[in-house]
Enzyme design. Structure first.
Site, PDB file in Angstrom:
ATOM      1  N   GLU A 108      44.731  70.363  71.361  1.00 49.17           N
ATOM      2  CA  GLU A 108      43.867  71.532  71.565  1.00 49.17           C
ATOM      3  C   GLU A 108      43.636  71.782  73.049  1.00 49.17           C
ATOM      4  O   GLU A 108      43.686  72.935  73.509  1.00 49.17           O
ATOM      5  CB  GLU A 108      42.506  71.342  70.871  1.00 49.17           C
ATOM      6  CG  GLU A 108      41.597  72.540  71.037  1.00 49.17           C
ATOM      7  CD  GLU A 108      40.182  72.304  70.540  1.00 49.17           C
ATOM      8  OE1 GLU A 108      39.231  72.806  71.190  1.00 49.17           O
ATOM      9  OE2 GLU A 108      40.008  71.626  69.509  1.00 49.17           O
ATOM     10  N   HIS A 114      46.549  64.792  61.514  1.00 48.71           N
ATOM     11  CA  HIS A 114      46.606  63.387  61.913  1.00 48.71           C
ATOM     12  C   HIS A 114      46.241  62.477  60.743  1.00 48.71           C
ATOM     13  O   HIS A 114      45.230  61.766  60.772  1.00 48.71           O
ATOM     14  CB  HIS A 114      45.687  63.136  63.114  1.00 48.71           C
ATOM     15  CG  HIS A 114      46.138  63.821  64.353  1.00 48.71           C
ATOM     16  ND1 HIS A 114      45.273  64.287  65.320  1.00 48.71           N
ATOM     17  CD2 HIS A 114      47.384  64.144  64.790  1.00 48.71           C
ATOM     18  CE1 HIS A 114      45.972  64.856  66.286  1.00 48.71           C
ATOM     19  NE2 HIS A 114      47.247  64.784  65.984  1.00 48.71           N
ATOM     20  N   SER A 136      41.399  61.267  66.274  1.00 45.68           N
ATOM     21  CA  SER A 136      40.262  61.099  67.196  1.00 45.68           C
ATOM     22  C   SER A 136      38.951  61.347  66.464  1.00 45.68           C
ATOM     23  O   SER A 136      37.967  60.619  66.652  1.00 45.68           O
ATOM     24  CB  SER A 136      40.392  62.066  68.371  1.00 45.68           C
ATOM     25  OG  SER A 136      41.546  61.792  69.124  1.00 45.68           O
ATOM     26  N   ASN A 137      38.946  62.386  65.638  1.00 47.11           N
ATOM     27  CA  ASN A 137      37.748  62.702  64.866  1.00 47.11           C
ATOM     28  C   ASN A 137      37.402  61.556  63.918  1.00 47.11           C
ATOM     29  O   ASN A 137      36.230  61.196  63.743  1.00 47.11           O
ATOM     30  CB  ASN A 137      37.984  64.000  64.082  1.00 47.11           C
ATOM     31  CG  ASN A 137      36.833  64.346  63.167  1.00 47.11           C
ATOM     32  OD1 ASN A 137      36.935  64.169  61.949  1.00 47.11           O
ATOM     33  ND2 ASN A 137      35.745  64.850  63.715  1.00 47.11           N
ATOM     34  N   HIS A 167      45.158  65.863  74.552  1.00 49.39           N
ATOM     35  CA  HIS A 167      44.897  66.315  73.180  1.00 49.39           C
ATOM     36  C   HIS A 167      45.538  67.686  72.981  1.00 49.39           C
ATOM     37  O   HIS A 167      45.513  68.536  73.882  1.00 49.39           O
ATOM     38  CB  HIS A 167      43.389  66.393  72.935  1.00 49.39           C
ATOM     39  CG  HIS A 167      43.018  66.623  71.502  1.00 49.39           C
ATOM     40  ND1 HIS A 167      43.079  67.862  70.912  1.00 49.39           N
ATOM     41  CD2 HIS A 167      42.579  65.774  70.541  1.00 49.39           C
ATOM     42  CE1 HIS A 167      42.687  67.763  69.652  1.00 49.39           C
ATOM     43  NE2 HIS A 167      42.393  66.505  69.399  1.00 49.39           N
ATOM     44  N   CYS A 174      38.613  70.258  57.624  1.00 41.74           N
ATOM     45  CA  CYS A 174      37.837  71.371  58.148  1.00 41.74           C
ATOM     46  C   CYS A 174      38.580  72.662  57.816  1.00 41.74           C
ATOM     47  O   CYS A 174      39.739  72.636  57.370  1.00 41.74           O
ATOM     48  CB  CYS A 174      37.637  71.233  59.659  1.00 41.74           C
ATOM     49  SG  CYS A 174      39.172  71.281  60.620  1.00 41.74           S
TER      50      CYS A 174
END
Length: 290
Positions: A130, A40, A229-230, A128, A12
């Site tokens: 963020e 990650h 996680s994504n 997390h 991203c």
């Protein structure tokens, strides 16, 4: 056999920018500290480490002085900047612009809620990176909700301002918002609920595009780090659309028998998956089929 790499997959914007920053500094200086894992994906981490990137944890960060440290796209709590100031650390801020705007929104929302005895609620995972940064904007007082079953932490008789971690599922956020409103409505003289749309569109749109991509192939190779996680979320999306989807972290995990009677292979990945790794996977498939 047709082999296609999903053009919408890969880093991203925020991850792409912070990695470029790291590469530029490493090219000039040969070494650089990064606070936490910059992305990650183990293969990408290995590449950056070979260039001189050194990952440090928060305990190490609190004790080093007079050096340069890069922060990740996830964003940091105010404490990180205070430590840098006190320890004469030159902080290279790699916070994604979207996360940076969200942090400012949450700070503003928190100040408003303090005046009305209200609550800041964040839809996300407590540990997390963020979310740690987002919660830090509220002096650590925000309520973090990961599942509907955790809603009992909220006092529905008080005003609520709601935000989401930028990478969460849009449908799940809508369901959470709907349930909170429902519970407020069961209380006499229910208080204010402010719902903020803070999910990153670039990440949210990946789900739909990856569904379409998965449907168009006999076999899907989803490339991602095991700790993303994504990646876990998007792989489940692939699996829903195409049961013949395989999760791999490297080209070495590919098995030749997967391609029996296969006419079309799709290769896609997470927002933390480098393009070069997906290309490596494509090359390995070509060799196995030649």
């Amino acid at each position: 056999m047709k082999i296609e790499i999903d053009q919408e997959s890969g880093f991203c914007f925020g991850v792409e920018e912070v990695i470029k920053t790291a590469e530029d500094i490493l090219k000039k200086e040969g070494n650089l500290y990064c606070l936490g894992e910059i992305v990650h994906n183990q293969r990408e981490m290995e590449r950056l480490m070979s260039l001189g990137l050194v990952t440090i944890d928060y305990e190490t960060y609190r004790n080093i002085k007079n050096c340069k440290v890069l922060t990740r796209a996830h964003g940091e709590p105010p404490e990180t900047y205070e430590i840098a100031k006190n320890n004469n650390i030159q902080l290279i801020d790699g916070t994604c612009p979207i996360v940076d705007r969200l942090q400012k929104k949450i700070r503003t929302g928190y100040e408003k809620m303090k005046k009305t005895d209200g609550q800041v609620v964040i839809f996300g995972k407590e540990k997390h990176a963020e979310v740690i940064g987002l919660k830090g904007q509220t002096e650590g007082k925000a309520i973090v909700i990961n599942y509907l079953q955790e809603l009992d932490q909220i006092d529905f008789s008080k005003p609520i301002v709601l935000y989401s971690q930028t990478t969460r599922n849009r449908k799940e956020y809508q369901e959470l918002s709907k349930e909170i409103r429902k519970r407020i409505n069961t209380i006499e003289n229910g208080k204010e609920l402010i719902i903020n749309n803070t999910i990153c569109n670039q990440v949210a749109n990946r789900e739909q595009t990856i569904r379409e991509f998965a449907r168009n192939h006999d076999l899907v190779l989803f490339v991602s780090g095991n700790n993303s996680s994504n990646g876990k979320m998007l792989y489940q999306v692939c699996k829903e659309e195409n049961p013949n989807s395989r999760f791999i972290s490297a080209e070495s995990e590919i098995t030749k028998k997967w391609f029996d009677k296969t006419k079309s292979v799709g290769i896609c990945g997470a927002t933390s998956t480098p393009e070069w790794l997906m290309k490596n996977v494509a090359e390995k498939v070509k060799k196995l089929r030649s």
